[in-house]
Design a protein around this motif. Structure first.
Motif, PDB file in Angstrom:
ATOM      1  N   MET A  99     -25.436 -74.957  43.431  1.00 53.23           N
ATOM      2  CA  MET A  99     -24.434 -75.634  44.255  1.00 53.23           C
ATOM      3  C   MET A  99     -23.020 -75.391  43.685  1.00 53.23           C
ATOM      4  O   MET A  99     -22.152 -74.860  44.334  1.00 53.23           O
ATOM      5  N   ASN A 100     -22.849 -75.769  42.420  1.00 54.16           N
ATOM      6  CA  ASN A 100     -21.555 -75.549  41.793  1.00 54.16           C
ATOM      7  C   ASN A 100     -21.437 -74.144  41.209  1.00 54.16           C
ATOM      8  O   ASN A 100     -20.559 -73.874  40.414  1.00 54.16           O
ATOM      9  N   ALA A 101     -22.327 -73.305  41.652  1.00 57.06           N
ATOM     10  CA  ALA A 101     -22.453 -72.014  40.991  1.00 57.06           C
ATOM     11  C   ALA A 101     -21.152 -71.217  41.032  1.00 57.06           C
ATOM     12  O   ALA A 101     -20.860 -70.462  40.121  1.00 57.06           O
ATOM     13  N   LYS A 102     -20.360 -71.428  42.067  1.00 54.68           N
ATOM     14  CA  LYS A 102     -19.172 -70.600  42.230  1.00 54.68           C
ATOM     15  C   LYS A 102     -17.869 -71.322  41.881  1.00 54.68           C
ATOM     16  O   LYS A 102     -16.798 -70.798  42.153  1.00 54.68           O
ATOM     17  N   ARG A 103     -18.029 -72.493  41.334  1.00 55.42           N
ATOM     18  CA  ARG A 103     -16.812 -73.204  40.920  1.00 55.42           C
ATOM     19  C   ARG A 103     -15.951 -72.293  40.074  1.00 55.42           C
ATOM     20  O   ARG A 103     -16.429 -71.653  39.149  1.00 55.42           O
ATOM     21  N   MET A 104     -14.682 -72.264  40.374  1.00 51.53           N
ATOM     22  CA  MET A 104     -13.817 -71.424  39.568  1.00 51.53           C
ATOM     23  C   MET A 104     -13.556 -72.064  38.213  1.00 51.53           C
ATOM     24  O   MET A 104     -13.307 -71.397  37.240  1.00 51.53           O
ATOM     25  N   ARG A 105     -13.623 -73.400  38.185  1.00 54.28           N
ATOM     26  CA  ARG A 105     -13.417 -74.085  36.913  1.00 54.28           C
ATOM     27  C   ARG A 105     -14.568 -75.026  36.653  1.00 54.28           C
ATOM     28  O   ARG A 105     -14.927 -75.821  37.511  1.00 54.28           O
ATOM     29  N   ASP A 106     -15.103 -74.918  35.524  1.00 54.97           N
ATOM     30  CA  ASP A 106     -16.224 -75.781  35.153  1.00 54.97           C
ATOM     31  C   ASP A 106     -16.158 -76.042  33.650  1.00 54.97           C
ATOM     32  O   ASP A 106     -16.774 -75.341  32.858  1.00 54.97           O
ATOM     33  N   PRO A 107     -15.359 -77.038  33.303  1.00 54.84           N
ATOM     34  CA  PRO A 107     -15.093 -77.296  31.884  1.00 54.84           C
ATOM     35  C   PRO A 107     -16.366 -77.431  31.049  1.00 54.84           C
ATOM     36  O   PRO A 107     -16.452 -76.859  29.955  1.00 54.84           O
ATOM     37  N   GLU A 108     -17.336 -78.134  31.567  1.00 52.42           N
ATOM     38  CA  GLU A 108     -18.582 -78.304  30.815  1.00 52.42           C
ATOM     39  C   GLU A 108     -19.213 -76.955  30.504  1.00 52.42           C
ATOM     40  O   GLU A 108     -19.685 -76.709  29.398  1.00 52.42           O
ATOM     41  N   ALA A 109     -19.217 -76.114  31.515  1.00 48.93           N
ATOM     42  CA  ALA A 109     -19.854 -74.811  31.334  1.00 48.93           C
ATOM     43  C   ALA A 109     -19.093 -73.951  30.335  1.00 48.93           C
ATOM     44  O   ALA A 109     -19.710 -73.311  29.468  1.00 48.93           O
ATOM     45  N   THR A 110     -17.779 -73.930  30.441  1.00 48.23           N
ATOM     46  CA  THR A 110     -17.027 -73.115  29.487  1.00 48.23           C
ATOM     47  C   THR A 110     -17.199 -73.651  28.078  1.00 48.23           C
ATOM     48  O   THR A 110     -17.390 -72.889  27.132  1.00 48.23           O
ATOM     49  N   ARG A 111     -17.161 -74.972  27.942  1.00 47.68           N
ATOM     50  CA  ARG A 111     -17.382 -75.571  26.635  1.00 47.68           C
ATOM     51  C   ARG A 111     -18.723 -75.141  26.075  1.00 47.68           C
ATOM     52  O   ARG A 111     -18.842 -74.769  24.904  1.00 47.68           O
ATOM     53  N   ALA A 112     -19.708 -75.191  26.950  1.00 49.56           N
ATOM     54  CA  ALA A 112     -21.057 -74.840  26.509  1.00 49.56           C
ATOM     55  C   ALA A 112     -21.144 -73.374  26.097  1.00 49.56           C
ATOM     56  O   ALA A 112     -21.713 -73.046  25.046  1.00 49.56           O
ATOM     57  N   SER A 113     -20.552 -72.498  26.906  1.00 52.82           N
ATOM     58  CA  SER A 113     -20.714 -71.084  26.556  1.00 52.82           C
ATOM     59  C   SER A 113     -19.889 -70.732  25.319  1.00 52.82           C
ATOM     60  O   SER A 113     -20.258 -69.823  24.572  1.00 52.82           O
ATOM     61  N   LEU A 114     -18.816 -71.464  25.102  1.00 54.52           N
ATOM     62  CA  LEU A 114     -18.098 -71.269  23.841  1.00 54.52           C
ATOM     63  C   LEU A 114     -18.993 -71.651  22.659  1.00 54.52           C
ATOM     64  O   LEU A 114     -19.062 -70.937  21.655  1.00 54.52           O
ATOM     65  N   LEU A 115     -19.668 -72.783  22.818  1.00 52.90           N
ATOM     66  CA  LEU A 115     -20.552 -73.238  21.741  1.00 52.90           C
ATOM     67  C   LEU A 115     -21.652 -72.223  21.449  1.00 52.90           C
ATOM     68  O   LEU A 115     -21.946 -71.915  20.296  1.00 52.90           O
ATOM     69  N   ILE A 116     -22.228 -71.709  22.506  1.00 55.01           N
ATOM     70  CA  ILE A 116     -23.316 -70.748  22.326  1.00 55.01           C
ATOM     71  C   ILE A 116     -22.816 -69.481  21.646  1.00 55.01           C
ATOM     72  O   ILE A 116     -23.407 -69.000  20.670  1.00 55.01           O
ATOM     73  N   ALA A 117     -21.698 -68.971  22.162  1.00 56.55           N
ATOM     74  CA  ALA A 117     -21.141 -67.766  21.549  1.00 56.55           C
ATOM     75  C   ALA A 117     -20.791 -68.026  20.088  1.00 56.55           C
ATOM     76  O   ALA A 117     -21.058 -67.200  19.209  1.00 56.55           O
ATOM     77  N   ALA A 118     -20.220 -69.182  19.830  1.00 52.51           N
ATOM     78  CA  ALA A 118     -19.830 -69.509  18.460  1.00 52.51           C
ATOM     79  C   ALA A 118     -21.048 -69.536  17.549  1.00 52.51           C
ATOM     80  O   ALA A 118     -21.017 -68.981  16.443  1.00 52.51           O
ATOM     81  N   GLU A 119     -22.100 -70.152  18.021  1.00 52.42           N
ATOM     82  CA  GLU A 119     -23.297 -70.218  17.181  1.00 52.42           C
ATOM     83  C   GLU A 119     -23.799 -68.818  16.862  1.00 52.42           C
ATOM     84  O   GLU A 119     -24.115 -68.506  15.708  1.00 52.42           O
ATOM     85  N   GLU A 120     -23.847 -67.987  17.877  1.00 52.83           N
ATOM     86  CA  GLU A 120     -24.323 -66.623  17.646  1.00 52.83           C
ATOM     87  C   GLU A 120     -23.512 -65.939  16.551  1.00 52.83           C
ATOM     88  O   GLU A 120     -24.061 -65.385  15.600  1.00 52.83           O
ATOM     89  N   VAL A 121     -22.211 -65.991  16.701  1.00 57.73           N
ATOM     90  CA  VAL A 121     -21.369 -65.260  15.753  1.00 57.73           C
ATOM     91  C   VAL A 121     -21.372 -65.913  14.368  1.00 57.73           C
ATOM     92  O   VAL A 121     -21.497 -65.231  13.354  1.00 57.73           O
ATOM     93  N   PHE A 122     -21.255 -67.216  14.347  1.00 57.10           N
ATOM     94  CA  PHE A 122     -21.249 -67.913  13.058  1.00 57.10           C
ATOM     95  C   PHE A 122     -22.529 -67.637  12.276  1.00 57.10           C
ATOM     96  O   PHE A 122     -22.491 -67.343  11.083  1.00 57.10           O
ATOM     97  N   LEU A 123     -23.652 -67.735  12.956  1.00 56.10           N
ATOM     98  CA  LEU A 123     -24.914 -67.560  12.240  1.00 56.10           C
ATOM     99  C   LEU A 123     -25.131 -66.110  11.842  1.00 56.10           C
ATOM    100  O   LEU A 123     -25.843 -65.819  10.892  1.00 56.10           O
ATOM    101  N   GLU A 124     -24.501 -65.223  12.584  1.00 57.05           N
ATOM    102  CA  GLU A 124     -24.622 -63.823  12.216  1.00 57.05           C
ATOM    103  C   GLU A 124     -23.753 -63.500  11.004  1.00 57.05           C
ATOM    104  O   GLU A 124     -24.226 -62.891  10.057  1.00 57.05           O
TER     105      GLU A 124
END
Lengths: 206, 206
Positions: A1-26
């Motif tokens: 439903m919200n799949a095409k939202r141009m802004r989705d703060p929760e989602a960006t926050r989440a993907s930042l967290l995921i990316a950060a974990e990947e890089v930090f742990l690497e």
DNA sequence: TAATTAATTGGCCGACCGGTTAATTGAAAA
DNA sequence: TTTTCAATTAACCGGTCGGCCAATTAATTA
């Protein structure tokens, strides 16, 4: 439903967290740059400061997320169980498999050790530890566990035997098995069997 | 004799290595700058590039040096001893104290894990491992050690119990003892006693 | 002694660091 | 619709990074 939202703060926050974990742990905290993270996430680096305040901040968030998940799972593991030797064995196995499917935990702990990270977030498991010790104590009173060893050490050894495996398994394969050839598929389970034998025989009353 | 030489390449190289190890193990690779090292050594940072090529280069050299020291010492430790249960216990204690007085080893090993270091220098201890396994095998034949556990796992557990302590001791103090107050002076020895009990009872034949 | 080599130095470079700012954009409230 | 506010962006900041280079100095060689 919200799949095409141009802004989705929760989602960006989440993907930042995921990316950060990947890089930090690497690469570890020190070797990781803000732009590494934002680059991997495909999000401007300013947003990292917007959501997490600083590089330190997002590292905290990464750790917290992982440890909350960790201690929640662990607590549920202990929740509805009277301690018998059988259940101790069961939670031993459970813990081993938990680490197996959550290698991030092991890496976080190793990085924190090396970078001398004294974060409190790790110690969410203090409650966890207390419960575990309580169980072992009552096991000792019931005569199922030998009483001449401090329960703290019993629990710590328990944890260590599992953690150490997932941290040094590679060295084991190289130095103990002489390389990659002929490693049994179920090496993890073989090891688990072995440490169970040692540990439970070791803590049994004579 | 050469005490007053104005130039002594070997000596400067050595003091760079020492300073580098101190800083690297203190702050980690990523958090250490070349000038940190040269500053501590009192030597221009250009010389680091002159002798080691790069920051990565001197880091490698630091690891290699320490790891060689490690496996040399370990080999000597095993050299002139037939295995009996008493001697196994002795070398258990020896290994524990060796790690205690060489905390750099534990840190280096953790680095190798995190960096997924496939360095050849690691495999120097293959010889070490083989000897240890041989001892345990003969202990099993003599009926001093239970035979239903793979010697490899016994040795690995042995190593892990010791290493894990020096890596996660801090967490133990925080989570298991509830902070810095009332930690016994001889905590290390208390732990050593405990794991001895577990380990040696665990590997004894029934 | 003169010439050569190697150790050592300080200064410099472009790149990148973590972080800030002001402006722009989209969504939700009025 | 208009207003409001949060999400998002690009440009930019001073500082430090790892690395390089030309010059200087001490030891070695001829």
């Amino acid at each position: 439903m919200n799949a095409k939202r141009m802004r989705d703060p929760e989602a960006t926050r989440a993907s930042l967290l995921i990316a950060a974990e990947e890089v930090f742990l690497e690469k570890g905290f020190g070797n990781t740059s803000i732009s590494d993270i934002s680059g991997r996430a495909g999000i401007t680096k300013s947003l990292i400061h917007h959501y997490f305040g600083s590089k330190e901040g997002i590292w905290q968030a990464v750790k917290q997320r992982r440890f909350n998940y960790y201690s929640d799972r662990q607590l549920k593991m202990l929740e509805n169980s009277e301690l018998t030797l059988g259940l101790l064995r069961e939670s031993f196995i459970l813990y081993f498999h938990f680490l197996k499917s959550n290698p991030e935990i092991v890496r976080i702990l190793a990085w924190m050790f090396l970078e001398r990270d004294q974060d409190d977030c790790v110690h969410k498991d203090r409650e966890l530890v207390e419960k575990g010790i309580e169980r072992i104590k009552s096991g000792q009173k019931m005569g199922q566990i030998r009483s001449d060893i401090d329960p703290k050490f019993i629990l710590f050894t328990f944890i260590g035997m599992c953690q150490h495996w997932f941290q040094d398994k590679e060295h084991f394969i190289l130095d103990f098995c002489g390389g990659e050839k002929n490693i049994p598929e179920d090496l993890d389970e073989l090891y688990l069997d072995a440490i169970q034998k040692i540990f439970f025989e070791g803590i049994s009353p004579k």
